[in-house]
Design a protein around this motif. Structure first.
Motif, PDB file in Angstrom:
ATOM      1  N   ARG A  40       0.832  -1.209   0.000  1.00  0.00           N
ATOM      2  CA  ARG A  40       0.000   0.000   0.000  1.00  0.00           C
ATOM      3  C   ARG A  40       0.864   1.256   0.000  1.00  0.00           C
ATOM      4  NH1 ARG A  40      -4.605   1.070   4.529  1.00  0.00           N
ATOM      5  NH2 ARG A  40      -5.394  -0.871   3.610  1.00  0.00           N
ATOM      6  N   ARG A  48       1.493   4.405  -2.848  1.00  0.00           N
ATOM      7  CA  ARG A  48       1.468   5.842  -2.528  1.00  0.00           C
ATOM      8  C   ARG A  48       2.741   6.519  -3.033  1.00  0.00           C
ATOM      9  NH1 ARG A  48      -1.498   6.917   2.730  1.00  0.00           N
ATOM     10  NH2 ARG A  48      -3.164   6.643   1.219  1.00  0.00           N
ATOM     11  N   GLU A 101      -5.401   6.371   5.106  1.00  0.00           N
ATOM     12  CA  GLU A 101      -6.517   7.084   4.488  1.00  0.00           C
ATOM     13  C   GLU A 101      -6.117   7.594   3.114  1.00  0.00           C
ATOM     14  OE1 GLU A 101      -8.055  10.155   6.955  1.00  0.00           O
ATOM     15  OE2 GLU A 101      -8.497   8.834   8.649  1.00  0.00           O
ATOM     16  N   GLU A 102      -7.094   7.704   2.240  1.00  0.00           N
ATOM     17  CA  GLU A 102      -6.852   8.293   0.927  1.00  0.00           C
ATOM     18  C   GLU A 102      -6.511   9.774   1.084  1.00  0.00           C
ATOM     19  OE1 GLU A 102      -6.698   6.652  -1.935  1.00  0.00           O
ATOM     20  OE2 GLU A 102      -7.059   4.800  -0.804  1.00  0.00           O
ATOM     21  N   GLN A 103      -5.531  10.234   0.310  1.00  0.00           N
ATOM     22  CA  GLN A 103      -5.087  11.619   0.457  1.00  0.00           C
ATOM     23  C   GLN A 103      -5.738  12.520  -0.587  1.00  0.00           C
ATOM     24  OE1 GLN A 103      -3.598  12.118   3.112  1.00  0.00           O
ATOM     25  NE2 GLN A 103      -2.959  10.024   3.583  1.00  0.00           N
ATOM     26  N   SER A 104      -5.871  13.768  -0.212  1.00  0.00           N
ATOM     27  CA  SER A 104      -6.375  14.793  -1.130  1.00  0.00           C
ATOM     28  C   SER A 104      -5.543  16.041  -0.935  1.00  0.00           C
ATOM     29  CB  SER A 104      -7.853  15.091  -0.829  1.00  0.00           C
ATOM     30  OG  SER A 104      -7.985  15.551   0.510  1.00  0.00           O
TER      31      SER A 104
END
Length: 412
Positions: free
Chosen positions: A21, A25, A234-237
């Motif tokens: 994972r 990223r 967590e998914e990043q923004s």
């Protein structure tokens, strides 16, 4: 290409699935046009296991061999991360501290970084390598021995690399998604901060906030390295996490930014100490030599040439402090009637750069604690911090009450 440093802690690389994972990223940042330096910790629990093995093998161990053993956890992670990236067809290789080299002092298990020459890694980037996976927490001494930087040293490694390589930013990935106004486990109203000043983060880290290691924040502030704290899970923004930056980059902030606490504090009082020039040095010199981290210090008014001296320290260092003070009495450097150790206290701190320009914060803090029936035992202040010692049983109540008093759940 611009350089980005990404650091992943032990929980982020705890197993092969999590390493995959993390690698994805990293791949996103490579696709965004960065050359990436990835700093990795040992897989979760591995360092503790290695330390245990050393202790079982040799209770009075050679510190040089201790470092050789405990640094191996990061080497494993670095190799596995590089292999995973290669499987994704991303040009990557692993680097151990001595290969970079990360030059450190000779203080084994507590070494300080002296220099990180960028030439070797930058040359590999020029040859087409896109990701350098570096084993955190380790370096090499002037004598050519492997050294370690102490617990949490991977954070310091990451910031040092960002400074040495002129990185655009240093992203620290942890099991939390940023820096909060206080511990969300204590106050459900705790709010994640978008930005926090270096000085505030340094105070919070030193006062008990476990998000970043104190030395890493000091280093970031000294070299103006932008730090971003993010979650690995967590998914990043855009704008995710918390950016730790210079005060000038924060448009407007509250007077108080956060409430920190430290549960394991002790209050120690030397009763009836001779009040004479040099007495403070005679007391705190031996404590320093014994490795006792003294924080708050209060000296009472002298009566008939005698005074009381109170200080705080971590509870785990109480026995060490007692031995150091007893030894100082035996050598004739100090004398006192008796020593009182209260190991059932906690430290609560309000931190904020806004305190520099606004008065009344201390009064507001003390009034809040008074309204809750909480007695203050010791007070210490700095330009951007007010700390108090209170009975430990009131710790959570104090944190929640102060968080509400300063409206930290609200933006602006």
């Amino acid at each position: 290409m611009p350089v980005l440093v990404m650091k992943f802690g032990g929980t982020s690389v705890a197993n092969l699935d999590r390493i995959r994972r993390v690698a994805k990223r990293v791949g996103v940042e490579v696709a965004n046009g960065y050359d990436v330096i990835v700093i990795v910790s040992a897989m979760s629990g591995k360092t503790n296991e290695l330390v245990g093995w050393v202790g079982e093998t040799s209770p009075l161990y050679d510190a040089r061999e201790y470092d050789a053993v405990v640094s191996s956890g990061e080497n494993v992670t670095a190799g596995l991360m590089a292999l995973t990236l290669q499987e994704m067809e991303i040009p990557a290789r692993s680097w151990q501290g001595w290969q970079v080299p990360v030059k450190t002092s000779s203080a084994h298990s507590a070494a300080r970084i002296v220099d990180i020459p960028p030439a070797n890694i930058m040359a590999k980037f020029a040859e087409g390598m896109r990701v350098a996976v570096v084993a955190g927490f380790q370096g090499i001494s002037p004598e050519g021995r492997i050294t370690t930087l102490g617990r949490g040293g991977s954070d310091t490694t990451a910031v040092a690399f960002a400074a040495a390589m002129g990185a655009e930013r240093c992203d620290i990935y942890t099991d939390v998604d940023g820096v909060y106004t206080t511990d969300p486990r204590i106050s459900p109203k705790a709010r994640k901060l978008d930005r926090i000043a270096y000085e505030e983060m340094l105070e919070l880290a030193s006062l008990g906030a476990k998000v970043l290691q104190t030395r890493s924040v000091e280093l970031a502030m000294r070299y103006n390295v932008k730090l971003r704290v993010l979650s690995s899970f967590e998914e990043q923004s855009d704008g995710a996490g918390t950016l730790v930056c210079a005060e000038e980059e924060i448009m407007e902030s509250k007077v108080v930014t956060g409430i920190a606490y430290s549960r394991d504090e002790a209050k120690m009082t030397l009763m009836s100490v001779a009040d004479r020039p040099g007495i403070a040095a005679a007391i705190f010199g031996p404590l320093s030599e014994a490795g006792v981290n003294v924080d708050m210090i209060i000296q009472n008014i002298s009566e008939e040439g005698r005074t009381d001296m109170t200080f705080s320290c971590p509870t785990e260092q109480v026995a060490r402090a007692e031995r150091a003070l007893k030894s100082a009495v035996e050598t004739g450097n100090i004398n006192y009637s008796h020593l009182v150790a209260d190991t059932d206290v906690a430290k609560i701190s309000a931190v904020g750069i806004g305190m520099r320009s606004q008065s009344g914060v201390a009064a507001q803090m003390f009034r809040t604690l008074s309204n809750e029936g909480i007695n203050i035992k010791v007070i210490a202040t700095s330009e951007i911090k007010i700390s108090v010692l209170i009975d430990r049983k009131y710790m959570e109540l104090a944190v929640q009450a102060l968080h509400d008093t300063f409206d930290l759940d609200k933006v602006g």
